[in-house]
Enzyme design. Structure first.
Site, PDB file in Angstrom:
ATOM      1  N   ASP A  12      14.475  -2.649 -28.596  1.00 23.34           N
ATOM      2  CA  ASP A  12      14.290  -3.958 -27.927  1.00 23.34           C
ATOM      3  C   ASP A  12      14.585  -5.146 -28.845  1.00 23.34           C
ATOM      4  O   ASP A  12      14.186  -6.262 -28.553  1.00 23.34           O
ATOM      5  CB  ASP A  12      12.850  -4.133 -27.386  1.00 23.34           C
ATOM      6  CG  ASP A  12      12.325  -2.923 -26.646  1.00 23.34           C
ATOM      7  OD1 ASP A  12      13.118  -2.328 -25.914  1.00 23.34           O
ATOM      8  OD2 ASP A  12      11.139  -2.600 -26.799  1.00 23.34           O
ATOM      9  N   HIS A  40      20.521  -1.617 -23.284  1.00 24.15           N
ATOM     10  CA  HIS A  40      20.859  -2.841 -23.988  1.00 24.15           C
ATOM     11  C   HIS A  40      21.165  -3.914 -22.954  1.00 24.15           C
ATOM     12  O   HIS A  40      22.062  -3.747 -22.129  1.00 24.15           O
ATOM     13  CB  HIS A  40      22.066  -2.617 -24.906  1.00 24.15           C
ATOM     14  CG  HIS A  40      21.759  -1.767 -26.092  1.00 24.15           C
ATOM     15  ND1 HIS A  40      22.714  -1.260 -26.937  1.00 24.15           N
ATOM     16  CD2 HIS A  40      20.571  -1.328 -26.584  1.00 24.15           C
ATOM     17  CE1 HIS A  40      22.138  -0.556 -27.894  1.00 24.15           C
ATOM     18  NE2 HIS A  40      20.840  -0.579 -27.696  1.00 24.15           N
TER      19      HIS A  40
END
Length: 309
Positions: A12, A40
């Site tokens: 993240d 992503h």
């Protein structure tokens, strides 16, 4: 030059955004490990996208996007992703899939779900994408490489039968489920073969030439250092190495070819799933940070689960 882009934390961190930016001046972007268990997030002129398998160079027409041999390839997820970006007006990207890449099988996802249910409160917080069963099979040497889809169909059917004998022991006796339908699985693999056929290639050969021609190659990592099975918060980790060093193995290049490592960090930590965490806030403060963080909030790109912060 070969550059590896990896995460410093639990994932993240924004690796996709960094890779997308660096892809402006790249020739090749390659995913080298992991699978559809993490995503992503990229925001650009076409919209907002959560890429789970496609490399983050797919928005750049000059870039060859490669699925490396180290990736856990969920073929339906890959092609759904490909369709989702082209439907939003993104031109069809250049794409190559390694013939040595291994396939996430339908029973991998099933076993992942069943094991999380069996463990209940002691579960590992899996995304139930089949990743742990996939890598278990890969290293037990009973996985299916992409190239095997193109061998004689009788040989493929024989391997399916052999693997299913082992899988059915667990399905029937541990999880109390029906055995695998071998004919249906065989038909599924033939469908997978037709889907990937236009994209399969010898990635090691392609990259060897690209390195010698001094092309700019980006190795795109998934998750972060703390999810590495050797150097992370074991056992609450992923099942493939998230470190830059694994880029050479998962892509198929010599280790000395990696000249630069870009490690992505962010101002605070976040993570999806169970396991050790540096520190954690709860309540209204956590909700506020979760609401304001990331691109539209701190929620997992794959599961939609609220991230711990």
């Amino acid at each position: 030059m070969v550059k590896a882009v990896v995460g410093a934390n639990w994932g993240d961190e924004g690796k996709g955004k960094i890779t997308d930016t660096l892809a402006d001046s790249a020739d090749v972007v390659i995913r080298f490990q992991g699978g559809a268990n993490a995503g992503h997030t990229i925001v650009n002129e076409y919209g907002k996208f959560a890429l789970h398998t496609l490399p983050s160079g797919v928005f750049h027409q000059n870039v060859m996007n490669i699925i490396g041999n180290g990736v856990a390839l969920n073929i339906p997820v890959l092609f759904n992703e490909l369709k989702s970006i082209t439907e939003k007006g993104v031109p069809a990207p250049q794409l190559m899939i390694s013939d040595r890449c291994q396939i996430v099988m339908p029973y991998h996802i099933l076993f992942d779900q069943l094991e999380e249910e069996r463990l209940a409160g002691k579960s590992f917080g899996s995304t139930k994408s089949g990743i742990a069963p996939f890598y278990s099979d890969k290293y037990a040497k009973v996985g299916f490489q992409v190239n095997e889809l193109f061998q004689d169909e009788a040989v493929l059917a024989e391997k399916i039968a052999d693997v299913c004998v082992k899988k059915d022991v667990l399905l029937v006796n541990l999880y109390h489920k029906e055995p695998i339908d071998q004919k249906a699985l065989f038909r599924t693999l033939l469908t997978y073969r037709d889907m990937v056929a236009p994209y399969v290639g010898n990635v090691s050969e392609y990259l060897d030439k690209a390195v010698k021609e001094n092309k700019t190659i980006l190795l795109e990592g998934q998750l972060g250092t703390m999810k590495d099975p050797d150097h992370g918060i074991y056992p609450m980790v992923t099942s493939s190495s998230t470190l830059a060093a694994y880029g050479a193995i998962g892509a198929g290049i010599p280790p000395y070819a990696i000249e630069k490592i870009v490690v992505v960090n962010k101002a605070y930590s976040s993570a999806v799933g169970a396991g050790e965490f540096t520190s954690e806030i709860f309540g209204e403060e956590a909700e506020e940070l979760r609401r304001r963080g990331g691109d539209g909030g701190e929620y997992g790109a794959t599961t939609g689960r609220p991230r711990r912060v």
